[in-house]
Structure formats: C-alpha cells, structure tokens
Design a protein around this motif. Sequence first.
Motif, mmCIF file in Angstrom:
data_model
loop_
_atom_site.group_PDB
_atom_site.id
_atom_site.type_symbol
_atom_site.label_atom_id
_atom_site.label_comp_id
_atom_site.label_asym_id
_atom_site.label_seq_id
_atom_site.Cartn_x
_atom_site.Cartn_y
_atom_site.Cartn_z
ATOM 1 N N THR A 204 16.403 -1.037 -13.215
ATOM 2 C CA THR A 204 15.337 -1.346 -13.911
ATOM 3 C C THR A 204 15.397 -2.871 -14.395
ATOM 4 O OG1 THR A 204 16.591 -1.179 -15.927
ATOM 5 C CG2 THR A 204 15.619 0.859 -15.339
ATOM 6 N N THR A 205 14.447 -3.306 -15.216
ATOM 7 C CA THR A 205 14.678 -4.905 -15.481
ATOM 8 C C THR A 205 16.044 -5.200 -16.293
ATOM 9 O OG1 THR A 205 13.422 -4.363 -17.490
ATOM 10 C CG2 THR A 205 12.218 -5.304 -15.583
ATOM 11 N N ALA A 206 16.727 -4.102 -16.755
ATOM 12 C CA ALA A 206 18.026 -4.496 -17.385
ATOM 13 C C ALA A 206 19.270 -4.807 -16.166
ATOM 14 C CB ALA A 206 18.403 -3.407 -18.309
ATOM 15 N N SER A 207 18.876 -4.357 -14.899
ATOM 16 C CA SER A 207 19.763 -4.482 -13.708
ATOM 17 C C SER A 207 19.820 -5.820 -13.438
ATOM 18 C CB SER A 207 19.401 -3.547 -12.743
ATOM 19 O OG SER A 207 19.290 -2.415 -13.050
ATOM 20 N N GLU A 208 21.146 -6.661 -13.665
ATOM 21 C CA GLU A 208 21.153 -7.983 -13.057
ATOM 22 C C GLU A 208 21.695 -8.131 -11.868
ATOM 23 O OE1 GLU A 208 20.862 -10.364 -15.433
ATOM 24 O OE2 GLU A 208 20.960 -9.659 -17.391
ATOM 25 N N GLY A 209 21.214 -9.296 -11.407
ATOM 26 C CA GLY A 209 21.544 -9.516 -10.086
ATOM 27 C C GLY A 209 20.923 -9.028 -8.899
ATOM 28 N N GLU A 210 21.573 -9.231 -7.656
ATOM 29 C CA GLU A 210 20.764 -8.582 -6.437
ATOM 30 C C GLU A 210 21.320 -7.424 -6.092
ATOM 31 O OE1 GLU A 210 19.049 -11.081 -2.802
ATOM 32 O OE2 GLU A 210 21.220 -10.312 -2.234
ATOM 33 N N HIS A 211 20.478 -6.610 -5.532
ATOM 34 C CA HIS A 211 20.874 -5.190 -5.139
ATOM 35 C C HIS A 211 20.141 -4.888 -3.798
ATOM 36 C CE1 HIS A 211 22.330 -4.083 -9.183
ATOM 37 N NE2 HIS A 211 21.390 -4.796 -9.551
ATOM 38 N N THR A 212 20.709 -3.740 -3.166
ATOM 39 C CA THR A 212 20.281 -3.477 -1.618
ATOM 40 C C THR A 212 19.728 -1.874 -2.029
ATOM 41 O OG1 THR A 212 21.564 -5.041 -0.643
ATOM 42 C CG2 THR A 212 20.469 -3.275 0.549
ATOM 43 N N LEU A 213 18.425 -1.703 -1.844
ATOM 44 C CA LEU A 213 17.866 -0.436 -1.562
ATOM 45 C C LEU A 213 17.744 -0.081 0.028
ATOM 46 C CD1 LEU A 213 15.008 -0.661 -4.178
ATOM 47 C CD2 LEU A 213 17.312 0.352 -4.525
ATOM 48 N N THR A 214 18.276 1.071 0.197
ATOM 49 C CA THR A 214 17.997 1.746 1.536
ATOM 50 C C THR A 214 16.797 2.491 1.391
ATOM 51 O OG1 THR A 214 20.147 1.516 2.260
ATOM 52 C CG2 THR A 214 18.767 2.867 3.482
ATOM 53 N N LEU A 215 15.681 2.278 2.444
ATOM 54 C CA LEU A 215 14.505 3.005 2.392
ATOM 55 C C LEU A 215 14.381 3.701 3.874
ATOM 56 C CD1 LEU A 215 12.048 0.326 1.079
ATOM 57 C CD2 LEU A 215 13.366 1.699 -0.289
ATOM 58 N N VAL A 216 14.125 5.180 3.915
ATOM 59 C CA VAL A 216 13.711 5.811 5.079
ATOM 60 C C VAL A 216 12.762 6.332 5.382
ATOM 61 C CG1 VAL A 216 14.816 7.861 6.446
ATOM 62 C CG2 VAL A 216 16.265 6.012 5.242
ATOM 63 N N LEU A 217 11.923 6.057 6.268
ATOM 64 C CA LEU A 217 10.817 7.104 6.544
ATOM 65 C C LEU A 217 11.258 7.696 7.702
ATOM 66 C CD1 LEU A 217 7.660 7.430 6.611
ATOM 67 C CD2 LEU A 217 7.422 5.582 8.191
ATOM 68 N N PRO A 218 11.090 9.275 7.639
ATOM 69 C CA PRO A 218 11.475 10.116 8.757
ATOM 70 C C PRO A 218 10.876 10.136 9.959
ATOM 71 C CG PRO A 218 11.262 11.103 6.567
ATOM 72 C CD PRO A 218 10.727 9.729 6.559
ATOM 73 N N GLN A 219 11.389 10.013 11.028
ATOM 74 C CA GLN A 219 10.675 10.327 12.427
ATOM 75 C C GLN A 219 9.349 11.277 12.201
ATOM 76 O OE1 GLN A 219 10.292 13.112 14.700
ATOM 77 N NE2 GLN A 219 8.803 11.852 16.078
ATOM 78 N N VAL A 220 8.091 10.644 12.693
ATOM 79 C CA VAL A 220 6.872 11.394 12.415
ATOM 80 C C VAL A 220 5.955 10.761 13.589
ATOM 81 C CG1 VAL A 220 5.938 9.952 10.423
ATOM 82 C CG2 VAL A 220 5.033 12.234 10.904
ATOM 83 N N GLY A 221 5.004 11.451 14.023
ATOM 84 C CA GLY A 221 4.014 10.775 14.877
ATOM 85 C C GLY A 221 4.529 10.089 16.041
ATOM 86 N N VAL A 222 4.062 8.909 16.066
ATOM 87 C CA VAL A 222 4.361 7.959 17.277
ATOM 88 C C VAL A 222 5.772 7.361 17.271
ATOM 89 C CG1 VAL A 222 1.986 7.568 17.617
ATOM 90 C CG2 VAL A 222 3.428 6.120 16.324
ATOM 91 N N LEU A 223 6.473 7.675 16.093
ATOM 92 C CA LEU A 223 7.920 7.249 15.821
ATOM 93 C C LEU A 223 8.681 7.982 16.634
ATOM 94 C CD1 LEU A 223 7.843 6.484 11.909
ATOM 95 C CD2 LEU A 223 7.282 4.772 13.852
ATOM 96 N N SER A 224 9.559 7.550 17.518
ATOM 97 C CA SER A 224 10.615 8.112 18.116
ATOM 98 C C SER A 224 12.033 8.425 17.256
ATOM 99 C CB SER A 224 11.019 7.525 19.374
ATOM 100 O OG SER A 224 11.501 6.164 19.089
#
Length: 404
Positions: free
Chosen positions: A58-78
């Motif tokens: 949230t806006t109370a979270s100080e400093g830089e953070h890393t979020l890992t985002l995942v889009l599962p294999q679908v359609g033309v994605l191998s």
Amino acid sequence: ANPYEIGIFYSIDGLVYEPGCGITITEVNGEKRKLSNGGYAGSGPDGHVGTVTADILTTASEGEHTLTLVLPQVGVLSSDIVIDLKVNPASFRHLYQIKELHYEETISGVTIKSNRVIYAPADIWVDFSIIGEKPVSFYDFSIDEIYLTMDGKTKIATTGGVPGVFRFPRPNKVTDDAKLVINNTYLDPLDRYTENLVAIEGPWEIPLPLPDDSSATEPITYTEPIDVSQYFASLKEALDAVMAQEAKEFYFESAIFDYRSPAAYEQKLPVYILLLREGKITDGMSATKVYEVAEDITDHGETMIPFSLEGLEVLQQKQTERIEACLDRTHEVVALAKAQGRDLAEESFLLGNSLKGYYNGDWFIISFNESSMPQAAYNIVTNEVIVAADNTGMSFSDGQPVKK
C-alpha cells in the motif's frame, strides 16, 4: 497504489483474450505467496487487457519492491510470461489525504464504527466496521440506503471499495455538511448459506471531516474551464454551420442542449447535439446522423432505420416549424425546479456533471450527463412541473415522468 492495495494495469498486444486467463501476482520481493485480490481481464482494441490488485503493498510500504507477475501459457504463447516489476507504492502517498474520524453509534443492537476518511483526487474512502451479535457485512444496498450527501440534498452513490471501506466518486466540492448516510437496509452474516439476513434500522449519519487545501489532493475537475467564446449563439446558427459543411441534404429532427461548464451555463452557450435525417430514402431506409456542435463540428456517425417517403415529405414541410419550436428551456426549467427546492445547475456542476436539456414528447427534460435519469420535467402544453426528490432522478413511463 492507494492506502488499501496496489493495482497493475496491463495490455498484451497481439494476444487474443481467453476466458479465465489473466496475469496474477505470485511473489513479492522473491517471497512466493498468493497475493492477487482480483481484477479484470478481457479483450481490448489490440489484444488482451486487464488489471490485477493485491493488498500486500500500500502507500504505507516504504522503498522499492519487486512484484513477480505471471501470465500462464495460453493461445499463441509457448510458455508462461514472467515479469519482475519494480514499484515504489509510497511515491503515490502524496495523492491521499487521511483525516481521522471518531464515530461510533449503536442502533437496535448493531454498532457501526468509522475511524478515518481518505480524500483522493478522484475518490473519497470511508473506513467502517460493524459489530453485532454475529459478524456481519453489508448486503446488496442501493443509493437510497448508503450514500454521501452534500448540501443536505445531493446524493452520491458508493462505487464499491474493499472490505471494510466504502468508496465514493469525489465531487468538485466537499461541502461543510458532507456526511455518510446509511438508511434502513439488511446485513448479511458472513456465512450467508446458513444464516438469515438481519434487518437493521437507520439512519446512521456520519459527518465527514473536510479535506485540507492541498494541490495534490484537489479533486479531478471533470468540468475543466472551457473557452465558450466560439460557441454558436443559437440552434439555428449551429444547424446552418452543419448544413454548410455537408454536401448532402439533411432535415432537423431534434436537439440536446448540453451545458458542460458553469461558464457555458451562465452565458447560455450550450454544446448542441443535433439529430438530423438525410433527405433521401433508399430501399425503405433513411440515414440519421448525430452531430456535436461547439467551436468545432464533430460527426458521430449515422444509423440506417426504416422510414417512409411520406414521412420524409412531412419532415421537409415542417422544418421551419420544428426548429422554431425547439426552444432551449433549460434555464426556465432550472428556475422552476429551484422554486421547489432544488438548484439543478449547482448540483450538476458540484458533481462534475454536464447539465442537459431536451424534449421528450410534450415534456422538456433536465438531466445530468447521458446516463442520468431525468431530474426535472416541464410540460409545454399544461405547464406542469415535476421535480425529482433528489439526484437519483425519475423514471419515464408511457410518456410521463414518474417520481420515485
């Protein structure tokens, strides 16, 4: 980011959306966790678009953070698409002004507490908690049950929020008497499959502390200052400008007088929304076109609908009569409504709306924006005036406005 969660907006060009597929947040700072609260995924102009939210940051979270985002294999994605996104939620903190609120009241064995109000440029957030014999949460309420009120009469419906928080669109001005109102409604036990709904009594009225003057948290103004000096002074002038621009012959059908700012209203210079019919019939069909006329003319396209040659001839014969009869009665009806206790111009611009006037049969209607229900109606034959009780408006049935 806001004081309750962080949200990611994304688009993936060239990937066709498939139901059930969207990006999720799987890690924060390398720690694997189920973090996604939810979001939206669907089809956009160029492919797959969506949102995903999580309350881990949230806006109370100080400093830089890393979020890992995942889009599962679908359609033309191998394979899966995995993105490490660096974010600094605290950088958004200046957009939110937190005001303490010490409210607690018990009615018929149910206690509501509210501890803070948060002002953002586009929203107002009100924290709340409910205490009763069993844990409960609000269930299926309408604008007549839970809303903000300004000036003692203007209702602003909630747009949802997160658990324990109501969210409302922020008006252009928060008045001194702003309050959250909770009327008679129902509470739903958390285990809704085994418990019955619990009726509660109201109203609760929770006065809101006012926001401080701060450029960062000023409301987004939907009625930005508009230069109306080049607007057309009359419906006839607007029509003449369209006719001069078009190579085809058109006949006037109807108009909407659209006031998009207080300055336009004060100077009686609306944007004209014109519905015109092309002067020919092809295979029993005729084209209707919509033009928006302000300092420039915008063509909003055409629609083909069945129409007779006889009908077209009548329309042609009555052009002068129709144009002269289409008087802009917006200010007249606003004055009549004000005599009954509602200042529709003030309410409209307070909420960041435009103020529209148009005809529906023998009635001249005032509404806010395109989707708004009628706020007032004046019968040009009988001089009857009907004004909605509040800004939730009225319905229209069998050619007659009906108050709620």
